[in-house]
Design a protein around this motif. Structure first.
Motif, PDB file in Angstrom:
ATOM      1  N   CYS A 222       0.912  -1.485   0.107  1.00  0.00           N
ATOM      2  CA  CYS A 222      -0.329   0.147   0.058  1.00  0.00           C
ATOM      3  C   CYS A 222       0.853   1.521   0.250  1.00  0.00           C
ATOM      4  O   CYS A 222       1.573   0.911   0.859  1.00  0.00           O
ATOM      5  CB  CYS A 222      -0.773   0.317   1.343  1.00  0.00           C
ATOM      6  SG  CYS A 222      -1.796   2.048   1.076  1.00  0.00           S
TER       7      CYS A 222
ATOM      8  N   CYS B 236      -9.091   3.515  -1.981  1.00  0.00           N
ATOM      9  CA  CYS B 236      -9.599   2.520  -1.284  1.00  0.00           C
ATOM     10  C   CYS B 236     -10.739   3.502  -0.357  1.00  0.00           C
ATOM     11  O   CYS B 236     -12.178   2.930  -0.198  1.00  0.00           O
ATOM     12  CB  CYS B 236      -9.312   1.358  -0.731  1.00  0.00           C
ATOM     13  SG  CYS B 236      -7.740   1.735  -0.078  1.00  0.00           S
TER      14      CYS B 236
ATOM     15  N   CYS C 265      -6.797   0.307  -7.129  1.00  0.00           N
ATOM     16  CA  CYS C 265      -5.814   0.506  -6.169  1.00  0.00           C
ATOM     17  C   CYS C 265      -4.487   0.239  -7.106  1.00  0.00           C
ATOM     18  O   CYS C 265      -4.906  -0.625  -7.739  1.00  0.00           O
ATOM     19  CB  CYS C 265      -5.879  -0.707  -4.755  1.00  0.00           C
ATOM     20  SG  CYS C 265      -4.455  -0.822  -4.333  1.00  0.00           S
TER      21      CYS C 265
HETATM   22 FE1  F3S Z   1      -3.242   1.816   0.123  1.00  0.00          FE
HETATM   23 FE2  F3S Z   1      -4.263   1.100  -2.446  1.00  0.00          FE
HETATM   24 FE3  F3S Z   1      -5.759   1.885  -0.776  1.00  0.00          FE
HETATM   25  S1  F3S Z   1      -2.384   2.011  -2.324  1.00  0.00           S
HETATM   26  S2  F3S Z   1      -4.647   2.998   0.518  1.00  0.00           S
HETATM   27  S3  F3S Z   1      -4.354   0.324  -0.199  1.00  0.00           S
HETATM   28  S4  F3S Z   1      -6.469   1.715  -2.699  1.00  0.00           S
END
Ligand code: F3S
Length: 81
Positions: free
Chosen positions: A11, A17, A61
């Motif tokens: 992430c 998200c 994402c």
């Molecule tokens: Fe991270 Fe993907 Fe959410 S980069 S903040 S998991 S959309």
């Protein structure tokens, strides 16, 4: 059934998200996402009315950190949330 967790190792805190599925994903102090429903353990079955939001988060994402599964995932609970 649908289970989900965020891979916090990949992430990048992009924020997609939580924007598309605010009832499912939130951010920790570093801005990394996690699943609100079960402390990111992948053990809580996503209610039907939220599954479309989860799909959208999964597709949106940029680092493919939103993981989905038909089966319980059972990750260790994040200690810092
Ligand atoms: Fe991270 Fe993907 Fe959410 S980069 S903040 S998991 S959309």
């Amino acid at each position: 059934a649908m289970y989900t967790y965020v891979d916090q190792d990949t992430c990048i805190a992009c924020g997609t998200c939580g924007a598309v599925a605010p009832d499912v994903y939130d951010y920790d102090d570093e801005g990394l996402a996690f699943v609100l429903l079960d402390r990111n353990t992948g053990t809580f079955s996503v209610p039907e009315e939220l599954q479309e939001d989860v799909m959208e988060a999964h597709e949106g994402c940029p680092t493919e950190s939103i993981k989905l599964s038909d089966l319980v995932i059972g990750k260790e609970a994040l200690s810092h949330i």
